[in-house]
Design a protein around this motif. Structure first.
Motif, PDB file in Angstrom:
ATOM      1  N   UNK A 290     -53.346  37.883  -5.749  1.00 46.82           N
ATOM      2  CA  UNK A 290     -53.968  36.998  -4.874  1.00 46.82           C
ATOM      3  C   UNK A 290     -54.403  35.600  -5.746  1.00 46.82           C
ATOM      4  N   UNK A 291     -55.097  35.664  -6.804  1.00 45.72           N
ATOM      5  CA  UNK A 291     -55.300  34.486  -7.707  1.00 45.72           C
ATOM      6  C   UNK A 291     -53.938  33.783  -7.992  1.00 45.72           C
ATOM      7  N   UNK A 292     -53.005  34.219  -8.388  1.00 47.07           N
ATOM      8  CA  UNK A 292     -51.914  33.661  -8.712  1.00 47.07           C
ATOM      9  C   UNK A 292     -51.100  32.937  -7.576  1.00 47.07           C
ATOM     10  N   UNK A 293     -50.927  33.631  -6.396  1.00 48.57           N
ATOM     11  CA  UNK A 293     -50.238  33.029  -5.164  1.00 48.57           C
ATOM     12  C   UNK A 293     -51.310  31.872  -4.780  1.00 48.57           C
ATOM     13  N   UNK A 294     -52.791  32.061  -4.720  1.00 48.53           N
ATOM     14  CA  UNK A 294     -53.683  30.999  -4.320  1.00 48.53           C
ATOM     15  C   UNK A 294     -53.662  29.694  -5.107  1.00 48.53           C
ATOM     16  N   UNK A 295     -53.528  30.037  -6.469  1.00 47.46           N
ATOM     17  CA  UNK A 295     -53.351  28.897  -7.377  1.00 47.46           C
ATOM     18  C   UNK A 295     -52.351  28.084  -7.135  1.00 47.46           C
ATOM     19  N   UNK A 296     -51.215  28.791  -6.977  1.00 46.59           N
ATOM     20  CA  UNK A 296     -49.932  28.099  -7.019  1.00 46.59           C
ATOM     21  C   UNK A 296     -49.534  27.413  -5.508  1.00 46.59           C
ATOM     22  N   UNK A 297     -50.299  27.900  -4.658  1.00 53.16           N
ATOM     23  CA  UNK A 297     -49.971  27.314  -3.277  1.00 53.16           C
ATOM     24  C   UNK A 297     -50.389  25.757  -3.139  1.00 53.16           C
ATOM     25  N   UNK A 354     -65.550  39.201  -4.388  1.00 53.29           N
ATOM     26  CA  UNK A 354     -66.566  38.672  -3.351  1.00 53.29           C
ATOM     27  C   UNK A 354     -66.941  37.194  -3.764  1.00 53.29           C
ATOM     28  N   UNK A 355     -66.874  36.955  -5.015  1.00 54.23           N
ATOM     29  CA  UNK A 355     -66.895  35.404  -5.436  1.00 54.23           C
ATOM     30  C   UNK A 355     -65.973  34.617  -5.092  1.00 54.23           C
ATOM     31  N   UNK A 356     -64.663  35.200  -5.141  1.00 58.61           N
ATOM     32  CA  UNK A 356     -63.747  34.205  -4.440  1.00 58.61           C
ATOM     33  C   UNK A 356     -63.632  34.388  -2.759  1.00 58.61           C
ATOM     34  N   UNK A 357     -64.379  34.983  -2.190  1.00 54.67           N
ATOM     35  CA  UNK A 357     -64.369  34.920  -0.678  1.00 54.67           C
ATOM     36  C   UNK A 357     -64.835  33.740  -0.371  1.00 54.67           C
ATOM     37  N   UNK A 358     -66.279  33.522  -1.145  1.00 54.67           N
ATOM     38  CA  UNK A 358     -67.151  32.411  -0.681  1.00 54.67           C
ATOM     39  C   UNK A 358     -66.874  31.223  -1.528  1.00 54.67           C
ATOM     40  N   UNK A 359     -66.317  31.254  -2.809  1.00 57.59           N
ATOM     41  CA  UNK A 359     -65.873  30.050  -3.747  1.00 57.59           C
ATOM     42  C   UNK A 359     -64.585  30.085  -4.299  1.00 57.59           C
ATOM     43  N   UNK A 360     -63.638  29.230  -3.689  1.00 59.86           N
ATOM     44  CA  UNK A 360     -62.322  29.143  -4.065  1.00 59.86           C
ATOM     45  C   UNK A 360     -61.579  27.903  -3.858  1.00 59.86           C
ATOM     46  N   UNK A 426     -51.214  35.765   8.617  1.00 62.63           N
ATOM     47  CA  UNK A 426     -51.776  34.892   8.937  1.00 62.63           C
ATOM     48  C   UNK A 426     -53.280  34.727   8.287  1.00 62.63           C
ATOM     49  N   UNK A 427     -53.652  36.151   7.724  1.00 65.42           N
ATOM     50  CA  UNK A 427     -54.950  36.258   7.266  1.00 65.42           C
ATOM     51  C   UNK A 427     -55.513  35.306   6.166  1.00 65.42           C
ATOM     52  N   UNK A 428     -54.680  34.911   5.347  1.00 63.48           N
ATOM     53  CA  UNK A 428     -55.170  34.115   4.395  1.00 63.48           C
ATOM     54  C   UNK A 428     -55.704  34.593   3.020  1.00 63.48           C
ATOM     55  N   UNK A 429     -55.625  33.839   1.853  1.00 56.52           N
ATOM     56  CA  UNK A 429     -56.223  34.717   0.608  1.00 56.52           C
ATOM     57  C   UNK A 429     -57.514  35.080   0.847  1.00 56.52           C
ATOM     58  N   UNK A 430     -58.768  34.320   1.591  1.00 53.73           N
ATOM     59  CA  UNK A 430     -59.940  35.246   1.466  1.00 53.73           C
ATOM     60  C   UNK A 430     -60.065  36.476   2.007  1.00 53.73           C
ATOM     61  N   UNK A 431     -58.873  37.011   2.917  1.00 51.51           N
ATOM     62  CA  UNK A 431     -58.830  38.203   3.190  1.00 51.51           C
ATOM     63  C   UNK A 431     -58.205  39.116   1.954  1.00 51.51           C
ATOM     64  N   UNK A 432     -57.568  38.649   1.244  1.00 50.97           N
ATOM     65  CA  UNK A 432     -56.737  39.273   0.392  1.00 50.97           C
ATOM     66  C   UNK A 432     -58.035  39.259  -0.920  1.00 50.97           C
ATOM     67  N   UNK A 433     -58.768  38.329  -1.264  1.00 43.49           N
ATOM     68  CA  UNK A 433     -59.826  38.664  -2.212  1.00 43.49           C
ATOM     69  C   UNK A 433     -61.072  39.588  -1.344  1.00 43.49           C
TER      70      UNK A 433
END
Length: 464
Positions: A290-297, A354-360, A426-433
């Motif tokens: 999730x972090x890798x995909x989100x960072x490269x999006x 949890x941190x990435x759910x609220x801060x990303x 279509x859930x998005x990365x916050x759902x992944x985290x």
């Protein structure tokens, strides 16, 4: 009251066993590295091989799946023909697969290569068996802790390797093949088998059934978002997975030498480690992917538009924390029970999600999450191996370690499929985290709960 069965003394030689332990830890780190190095390469592979992200994600999922099946199978072969021989065989397949992947120009060729690489996952339980046979009892926890923690370090190192190679997947696999060859040579010179071989018969039918129902399940989960969760294809796959799993359980309960001992999965002395390992493996791969995909999006998609090198830098704190913790794992385990360490590590890993759910929204947020993940996995992975075998008779160590490694790898496999499903829906990365955080919380509760229940020694089944 049942007690842990351990020998009063170990038949150790005058030869110093620690060079062998360190060489096995090095090899174990490569076993983890070869999987995580692929994670930041998925967008690159999608572009260069001209395929979809869901299709290219099978380069990771299938490797993990092969690892899940080959882990108990090669562990059994290790009992029969020698663990050192099986470790060298797994490293040989890793070298061959790495060379094939480095030369691959199509998705099919790359997937075949990744299947060969997946067999190296069995190296961890095989190495734990060698360590338990080689080290004195008072040093055993330290040895297993070093093996488990360096595996976590290798997981972070794979991301760094992909970044340093600037997304060149050919170079990544050439490097993987080179260091795997070095590891094989070192192991060949330093590691010796001390346990006598035992007669047996491999459970090939159980391996085939396990593969079949896991493939059906993972395909259903990964394609549910795009095909539709109520589509005939997805429902049929779920139904096939359920039927095949039921048949597999029946076979495993009746065969004389099962691939996976059902009693070992559900016994009070091991079930806490089993569930925690599955959930921590799921949480780890969900966070990592999730972090890798989100960072490269792209920024338009809410990501950071990072390069593979930047992704490696974002995840550098996790690698450093895992390395530092691996150096002190033995000391920590002499002061805290293994179950407590797994609970703490799982809780900290959940905090990263949890941190990435609220801060990303900024690189600094990824650095914080990466640091938390490194601490959590460093502590949790260092103790998982011990938690899995501490209530098992010595002659069942390899079996228990193999079961624990299997469920952890299956957890990682499910993570890849779950991420594909969440993003397709279509859930998005916050759902992944959030999914990673939830799995970490439940893993912590299981580890703490079963650690409390097992505060009085118990012994897991010593045979089928």
């Amino acid at each position: 009251m049942a007690t842990v069965v351990v020998p009063a003394s170990r038949a150790t030689t005058s030869r110093n066993p620690w060079p062998a332990v360190i060489s096995l830890a090095f090899a174990a780190s490569i076993a983890a590295l070869q999987n995580t190095a692929v994670v930041p390469l998925l967008p690159v592979l999608q572009r260069e091989l001209n395929t979809s992200l869901s299709a290219v994600s099978w380069t990771l999922t299938l490797s993990l799946l092969v690892g899940a099946v080959s882990t108990p199978l090669l562990s059994r072969f290790g009992d029969m023909y020698g663990r050192r021989r099986m470790i060298l065989a797994a490293l040989t397949l890793l070298v061959i697969g790495s060379v094939m992947a480095a030369l691959a120009t199509s998705l099919t060729w790359l997937i075949v290569a990744r299947v060969l690489q997946g067999f190296v996952s069995a190296l961890v339980p095989l190495s734990i068996g060698v360590v338990r046979d080689s080290l004195p009892r008072q040093q055993l926890a330290t040895g297993i802790g070093v093996l488990s923690a360096t595996m976590g370090f290798g997981s972070g190192g794979g991301m760094i390797l992909a970044g340093l190679a600037s997304g060149d997947y050919h170079l990544v696999f050439w490097i993987t093949g080179g260091i795997s060859l070095v590891a094989g040579i070192v192991v060949a010179f330093l590691v010796r088998d001390s346990a006598p071989p035992v007669k047996g018969r491999p459970d090939l039918l159980g391996a085939a059934l396990l593969t079949a129902w896991l493939v059906a399940l993972l395909l259903a989960v990964s394609e549910g978002g795009s095909w539709g969760w109520t589509s005939p294809g997805v429902l049929g796959l779920f139904g096939a997975a359920a039927v095949l799993a039921a048949v597999w359980v029946l076979v495993e309960r009746r065969v004389a030498e099962p691939l996976v001992e059902m009693a070992m999965l559900v016994h009070r002395g091991t079930v806490g480690a089993t569930v925690s390992s599955f959930l921590l493996g799921f949480s780890f791969f969900t966070l990592l992917t999730g972090m890798s995909g989100f960072a490269q999006a792209s920024e338009a998609a809410g990501g950071l538009a990072a390069t593979t090198l930047q992704v490696g830098v974002y995840l550098l704190p996790s690698t450093l924390f895992m390395l530092v913790i691996s150096l002190f794992a033995g000391r920590i385990m002499r002061r805290l029970p293994a179950a407590a360490m797994v609970a703490i590590g799982s809780g900290v890993t959940a905090l990263a999600g949890l941190w990435l759910v609220v801060q990303h929204t900024a690189p600094a947020h990824l650095y914080v999450a990466s640091s938390l993940m490194g601490v959590g996995l460093g502590v949790g992975y260092a103790a998982l191996g011990t938690m899995a075998v501490e209530h098992v008779a010595p002659d069942r160590t390899a079996v228990a370690a193999g079961v624990n490694a299997l469920v952890r790898i299956v957890g990682g496999s499910v993570a890849g499929a779950a991420i594909a499903a969440v993003l397709a829906a279509g859930g998005g990365y916050p759902w992944v985290f959030g999914a990673a955080a939830g799995a970490g919380v439940v893993a912590a509760l299981f580890a703490a709960g079963y650690g409390y229940l097992n505060r009085r020694p118990v012994t897991a089944p010593s045979g089928h």
